[in-house]
Scaffold this motif. Structure first.
Motif, PDB file in Angstrom:
ATOM      1  N   ARG A 268       0.832  -1.212   0.000  1.00  0.00           N
ATOM      2  CA  ARG A 268       0.000   0.000   0.000  1.00  0.00           C
ATOM      3  C   ARG A 268       0.861   1.254   0.000  1.00  0.00           C
ATOM      4  N   MET A 269       1.941   1.229   0.837  1.00  0.00           N
ATOM      5  CA  MET A 269       2.850   2.388   0.897  1.00  0.00           C
ATOM      6  C   MET A 269       3.435   2.680  -0.480  1.00  0.00           C
ATOM      7  N   SER A 270       3.779   1.616  -1.201  1.00  0.00           N
ATOM      8  CA  SER A 270       4.459   1.803  -2.492  1.00  0.00           C
ATOM      9  C   SER A 270       3.531   2.423  -3.533  1.00  0.00           C
ATOM     10  N   ARG A 271       2.232   2.378  -3.296  1.00  0.00           N
ATOM     11  CA  ARG A 271       1.301   2.931  -4.293  1.00  0.00           C
ATOM     12  C   ARG A 271       1.102   4.441  -4.141  1.00  0.00           C
ATOM     13  N   PHE A 272       1.504   5.005  -3.000  1.00  0.00           N
ATOM     14  CA  PHE A 272       1.244   6.437  -2.772  1.00  0.00           C
ATOM     15  C   PHE A 272       1.888   7.351  -3.813  1.00  0.00           C
ATOM     16  N   PRO A 273       3.184   7.155  -4.140  1.00  0.00           N
ATOM     17  CA  PRO A 273       3.783   8.071  -5.122  1.00  0.00           C
ATOM     18  C   PRO A 273       3.023   8.077  -6.447  1.00  0.00           C
ATOM     19  N   LYS A 274       2.581   6.888  -6.880  1.00  0.00           N
ATOM     20  CA  LYS A 274       1.859   6.799  -8.153  1.00  0.00           C
ATOM     21  C   LYS A 274       0.516   7.533  -8.057  1.00  0.00           C
ATOM     22  N   ARG A 275      -0.156   7.364  -6.916  1.00  0.00           N
ATOM     23  CA  ARG A 275      -1.448   8.037  -6.743  1.00  0.00           C
ATOM     24  C   ARG A 275      -1.275   9.551  -6.794  1.00  0.00           C
TER      25      ARG A 275
END
Ligand code: ZN
Length: 259
Positions: free
Chosen positions: A24-31
């Motif tokens: 989940r943490m890794s998806r933040f930059p993309k969001r």
């Protein structure tokens, strides 16, 4: 059950949680990047509309000059028409006047088109500016929401890491190494619960003797699945006042067997 197995089960549960949290943490930059992309695309509409408007105004200036020039020429020819001596020259001049008047009319038409287009570009610019305001306002709300989610996820991560440290501290170092080596090879899952008569992870049949050993509460031996090499454990889901403590950590219940 081997005394350390309980902690390995806890470790396994928290590691699975950590995998999920880190994903989940890794998806933040993309969001966030997608969000900024939407705002930038809206802002680009303003730039496009402004460029179109500027181009249109330039053309308008050119056509205004055309109108003036042809009007000047027509005026000049009219002034000359009083001075011509021959009928032929007069006719030629009339022709020139007619031509210049036609050109004035054409240039005026083009100018009018540009003025109408200019109004359309102004309208588009205003619409683009209104859209950007909306997109920016929505993006601000979304950004705060993502930030709040990020903070909450970061807290979850810190808490899970603390649980992991606790579980790791309860197990000898070489056993943790052993566990981690298996986990690394098998997508983070190094334990396999006995399900029915098979390995709960790869499904291969486990010898009854091994299952019997694992079911004995005094058992202190580790057994591995012969196929996937994971550490096997037996969880008695039927009995279990003691399972609550383990389950609360989100762990598959693994109480000591009562028999
Ligand atoms: Zn297996």
């Amino acid at each position: 059950m081997h005394p350390h197995l309980k902690y390995l089960i806890e470790l396994q549960a928290v590691d699975l949680r950590l995998i999920e949290i880190r994903e989940r943490m890794s998806r933040f930059p993309k969001r966030l990047a997608e969000l900024e992309g939407r705002v930038n695309a809206a802002r680009q509409q303003i730039t496009t509309a402004k460029d179109a408007l500027t181009g249109s105004l330039k053309e308008r200036k050119t056509y205004e000059m055309d109108v003036e020039q042809w009007k000047e020429r027509a005026k000049k020819y009219r002034n000359q028409s009083g001075e011509v001596k021959t009928n032929e020259a007069y006719k030629a001049l009339q022709h020139e006047i007619q031509n210049a008047d036609n050109e004035v009319a054409k240039a005026e038409d083009r100018l009018l088109d540009r003025m109408v287009a200019g109004e359309e570009y102004e309208r588009q610019l205003k619409a683009a500016e209104a859209t950007v305001k909306q997109v920016e306002a929505a993006a601000n709300v979304e950004r705060q929401k993502i930030q709040a989610e990020y903070n909450a996820t970061q807290k979850e991560l810190t808490a899970a890491e603390a649980v992991r440290s606790g579980a790791v501290a309860a197990v000898p170092e070489d056993l943790v190494d052993h566990y981690e080596r298996i986990a690394k090879r098998h997508g983070g899952i190094s334990l396999a619960e006995i399900r029915g008569e098979g390995c709960g992870q790869c499904g291969v049949h486990i010898r009854p003797h091994v299952i019997q050993q694992l079911q004995r509460p005094e058992n202190e031996e580790f057994f591995h699945c012969e196929t996937c090499t994971r550490i096997l454990y037996y969880a008695d889901h039927g009995a279990a006042p003691e399972s609550a403590a383990v389950s609360s950590a989100g762990v598959p219940a693994a109480p000591p067997h009562e028999n």
